[in-house]
Design a protein around this motif. Sequence first.
Motif, PDB file in Angstrom:
ATOM      1  N   ASN A  85      -8.032   0.831  -0.403  1.00 10.94           N
ATOM      2  CA  ASN A  85      -6.656   0.598  -1.190  1.00 10.94           C
ATOM      3  C   ASN A  85      -5.744   1.784  -0.714  1.00 10.94           C
ATOM      4  O   ASN A  85      -5.218   1.963  -0.033  1.00 10.94           O
ATOM      5  CB  ASN A  85      -6.628   0.520  -2.661  1.00 10.94           C
ATOM      6  N   ALA A  88      -5.898   2.648   3.005  1.00  9.16           N
ATOM      7  CA  ALA A  88      -4.848   0.916   3.734  1.00  9.16           C
ATOM      8  C   ALA A  88      -3.684   1.130   3.946  1.00  9.16           C
ATOM      9  O   ALA A  88      -3.322   0.663   4.738  1.00  9.16           O
ATOM     10  CB  ALA A  88      -5.470  -0.567   3.171  1.00  9.16           C
ATOM     11  N   ARG A  89      -2.982   2.828   3.749  1.00  4.18           N
ATOM     12  CA  ARG A  89      -1.899   2.568   4.078  1.00  4.18           C
ATOM     13  C   ARG A  89      -2.196   4.691   3.993  1.00  4.18           C
ATOM     14  O   ARG A  89      -1.203   4.663   3.117  1.00  4.18           O
ATOM     15  CB  ARG A  89      -0.905   2.165   2.764  1.00  4.18           C
ATOM     16  N   VAL A  91      -0.362   6.023   5.890  1.00  2.00           N
ATOM     17  CA  VAL A  91       0.950   7.184   6.304  1.00  2.00           C
ATOM     18  C   VAL A  91       2.341   6.038   5.226  1.00  2.00           C
ATOM     19  O   VAL A  91       1.952   4.302   5.096  1.00  2.00           O
ATOM     20  CB  VAL A  91       1.909   6.211   7.554  1.00  2.00           C
ATOM     21  N   TYR A  93       5.763   4.797   2.952  1.00  4.46           N
ATOM     22  CA  TYR A  93       7.334   4.725   2.692  1.00  4.46           C
ATOM     23  C   TYR A  93       7.484   6.344   2.751  1.00  4.46           C
ATOM     24  O   TYR A  93       7.638   6.722   1.337  1.00  4.46           O
ATOM     25  CB  TYR A  93       8.208   2.999   2.429  1.00  4.46           C
ATOM     26  N   ARG A  98       9.505  -2.137  -5.929  1.00  7.41           N
ATOM     27  CA  ARG A  98       9.044  -2.263  -6.483  1.00  7.41           C
ATOM     28  C   ARG A  98       9.370  -3.689  -7.005  1.00  7.41           C
ATOM     29  O   ARG A  98      10.746  -3.173  -8.596  1.00  7.41           O
ATOM     30  CB  ARG A  98       8.324  -1.869  -7.177  1.00  7.41           C
TER      31      ARG A  98
ATOM     32  N   PHE B 101       7.271  -2.007   9.171  1.00  8.01           N
ATOM     33  CA  PHE B 101       6.008  -1.655   7.693  1.00  8.01           C
ATOM     34  C   PHE B 101       5.270  -0.878   7.834  1.00  8.01           C
ATOM     35  O   PHE B 101       4.349  -0.568   9.563  1.00  8.01           O
ATOM     36  CB  PHE B 101       5.201  -3.433   7.997  1.00  8.01           C
ATOM     37  N   ARG B 102       4.987  -0.587   6.705  1.00  9.50           N
ATOM     38  CA  ARG B 102       3.747  -0.050   6.815  1.00  9.50           C
ATOM     39  C   ARG B 102       2.070   0.045   6.182  1.00  9.50           C
ATOM     40  O   ARG B 102       1.885  -0.953   5.286  1.00  9.50           O
ATOM     41  CB  ARG B 102       4.328   1.478   5.763  1.00  9.50           C
ATOM     42  N   ALA B 103       1.100  -0.130   6.880  1.00  8.73           N
ATOM     43  CA  ALA B 103      -0.805  -0.663   6.548  1.00  8.73           C
ATOM     44  C   ALA B 103      -1.361   0.106   7.680  1.00  8.73           C
ATOM     45  O   ALA B 103      -0.784   0.117   8.838  1.00  8.73           O
ATOM     46  CB  ALA B 103      -0.462  -2.039   6.709  1.00  8.73           C
ATOM     47  N   VAL B 165       1.662  -7.961   3.292  1.00 10.45           N
ATOM     48  CA  VAL B 165       0.980  -6.891   3.152  1.00 10.45           C
ATOM     49  C   VAL B 165       1.681  -5.354   2.836  1.00 10.45           C
ATOM     50  O   VAL B 165       1.723  -4.158   2.606  1.00 10.45           O
ATOM     51  CB  VAL B 165       0.680  -6.573   4.960  1.00 10.45           C
ATOM     52  N   ALA B 166       3.514  -4.721   3.932  1.00 11.45           N
ATOM     53  CA  ALA B 166       4.024  -4.100   3.768  1.00 11.45           C
ATOM     54  C   ALA B 166       4.464  -3.406   2.278  1.00 11.45           C
ATOM     55  O   ALA B 166       4.774  -2.957   2.167  1.00 11.45           O
ATOM     56  CB  ALA B 166       5.703  -4.351   4.914  1.00 11.45           C
ATOM     57  N   ALA B 167       4.281  -5.050   1.616  1.00  7.95           N
ATOM     58  CA  ALA B 167       5.249  -4.918  -0.153  1.00  7.95           C
ATOM     59  C   ALA B 167       3.816  -4.575  -0.730  1.00  7.95           C
ATOM     60  O   ALA B 167       4.077  -3.485  -2.113  1.00  7.95           O
ATOM     61  CB  ALA B 167       5.507  -6.447  -0.402  1.00  7.95           C
ATOM     62  N   CYS B 168       2.993  -5.032  -0.421  1.00  7.34           N
ATOM     63  CA  CYS B 168       1.058  -4.438  -1.035  1.00  7.34           C
ATOM     64  C   CYS B 168       1.433  -3.167  -1.231  1.00  7.34           C
ATOM     65  O   CYS B 168       0.963  -2.546  -0.195  1.00  7.34           O
ATOM     66  CB  CYS B 168       0.245  -5.204  -1.289  1.00  7.34           C
ATOM     67  N   PRO B 169       1.622  -2.501  -2.862  1.00  2.64           N
ATOM     68  CA  PRO B 169       0.870  -0.819  -2.730  1.00  2.64           C
ATOM     69  C   PRO B 169      -0.480  -0.715  -2.112  1.00  2.64           C
ATOM     70  O   PRO B 169      -1.033   0.240  -1.601  1.00  2.64           O
ATOM     71  CB  PRO B 169       1.124  -0.637  -4.248  1.00  2.64           C
ATOM     72  N   ASN B 170      -1.298  -1.858  -2.064  1.00  9.19           N
ATOM     73  CA  ASN B 170      -2.732  -1.826  -1.570  1.00  9.19           C
ATOM     74  C   ASN B 170      -3.336  -2.008  -0.115  1.00  9.19           C
ATOM     75  O   ASN B 170      -3.477  -2.002   0.541  1.00  9.19           O
ATOM     76  CB  ASN B 170      -3.796  -2.151  -2.297  1.00  9.19           C
ATOM     77  N   ALA B 171      -1.541  -2.507   0.611  1.00  9.82           N
ATOM     78  CA  ALA B 171      -1.610  -3.504   1.813  1.00  9.82           C
ATOM     79  C   ALA B 171      -2.699  -4.609   1.668  1.00  9.82           C
ATOM     80  O   ALA B 171      -3.538  -4.428   2.557  1.00  9.82           O
ATOM     81  CB  ALA B 171      -1.767  -1.433   3.046  1.00  9.82           C
ATOM     82  N   MET B 174      -4.011 -11.019   0.921  1.00 10.03           N
ATOM     83  CA  MET B 174      -4.583 -11.773  -0.057  1.00 10.03           C
ATOM     84  C   MET B 174      -3.328 -12.609   0.150  1.00 10.03           C
ATOM     85  O   MET B 174      -4.159 -13.971  -0.394  1.00 10.03           O
ATOM     86  CB  MET B 174      -5.120 -11.162  -1.235  1.00 10.03           C
ATOM     87  N   PHE B 210      -7.239  -4.491   5.632  1.00  9.35           N
ATOM     88  CA  PHE B 210      -6.798  -4.487   4.431  1.00  9.35           C
ATOM     89  C   PHE B 210      -7.214  -3.732   3.160  1.00  9.35           C
ATOM     90  O   PHE B 210      -8.452  -4.077   2.909  1.00  9.35           O
ATOM     91  CB  PHE B 210      -6.593  -6.278   4.483  1.00  9.35           C
TER      92      PHE B 210
END
Lengths: 226, 249
Positions: A85, A88-89, A91, A93, A98, B101-103, B165-171, B174, B210
């Motif tokens: 997890n 997966a990001r 970089v 924000y 939230r 969007f960040r991922a 994907v952009a909103a998910c804290p884990n990118a 699903m 992902f």
Amino acid sequence: MNSISSYLSSSIGRKWIVALTGLGLFGFVVGHLIGNLQVFLGPEPLNRYALFLQSLGELLWVIRLGLLAMVVAHIVFTIKLRMENRAARPVGYAVTNRRAATFPARMMTLSGLMVLCFIIFHLLHFTAHKIDPSFAHMTDAMGRHDVYRMLILGFQSKAASTFYIVAVGLLAMHLNHGIGSLFQTLGLNSAKLRPLWEKGGVALSWLIFLGYASIPVAVLTGVLKL
Amino acid sequence: MNLHLKVWRQKDAKSPGQLVPIEARNIPEDASFLEMLDIVNDDLTVKGEEPIAFDHDCREGICGTCSLSINGLPHGPSETTTCQLYMRKFKDGETIHVEPFRAKTFPVVRDLIVDRSAFDRIQQAGGFITARAGSAQDANCLPVPKVAADAAMEAAACIGCGACVAACPNASAMLFVGAKVSHLALLPQGQAERTSRALKMVRTMDEEGFGNCSNYLECEAVCPADIPASVIARLNREYTVASCKDAVC
């Protein structure tokens, strides 16, 4: 074999392991609570219950090792998922906002690790009797291990009681997200069932907290005494 | 209205980027967010500066091309897509952070444009039916219960914008994969490849890199097509059943 290993290396397969072990451990948490609440019935039922557990012999070790295996799998698979997890990001924000994630949901790793520390202390305290070695030699009139006496003396320490209440609070917080979440992961969720798991999970986590916290509180307030 | 923008500027995929303050002047309240960026770009062009690169196409909220994280929310404070977000949602003089969007799976191409072809590769792995559908059959030839039709339609509403994907804290992807798998798993036409579809799409999703779902439900909260998180539960179910079938047969 190939399909089993590819399932267990998939995101969903690993999450199923975390959910199933979580469900098993939740079952233990409920069983342990019901057993412990017998303290309110007095020394006789509690000590008899403790003797019954001890009399399981090898079976008790099967249960203990099973629980240990579940704890290990729950943690190992979660660490793997968490590492992915994070990767997966790479970089993040500058600004995040939230809308849905609850505080308990965001604290799962932290609350889980703190519960782990508590479990280790708890086992040293009441199972291995390492914190107060006199706990190991307490026997009641019938010659059984006097669990009731051990429990009352253990919780008469304000520090120990406060620590227990905080720890079961963290456990309840972990379950607050965990219970609803595990049914979602196991695919046993739908628009119809969702309110049941979400509200039921939160309600259950509060019941677990109140149930466990009631014991040290009852000792500290003198409701339970020797 | 006048706004203080903080926009992510990045020359290309390999260059480092940064948030750059840009002033947006004389913006009508009725302009959409993308029209606001058009006005800003006109100003930048007149000044001889590079315009801000951003994705857009239909500007009707149906194609899923526009993106942007606005003040930390994919598609901003809009109920739908960025193109349907109007400037009246903001206050005069407000500072607005605009980021891509960040991922890891959505690498930045330039400024606010990200490469979302990972979604295409997941779709190509199994998000379709290979049987020749032919021309339309007689009505009621293929019975679909109303409940299933509604649920399939709800899932099919996914426009593949990547906000989940952009909103998910884990990118995690699903919600997207759940919508695509659900849509076909609920209809008779999707049955023939139901097992292989779930296996291939999840495998591709994992290979792309992902994250994993932690049931935060941020995806559902920002989805411009209102895809419910129950599609994720269905995906968990579909994939596990498919894996069991695959292990036996």
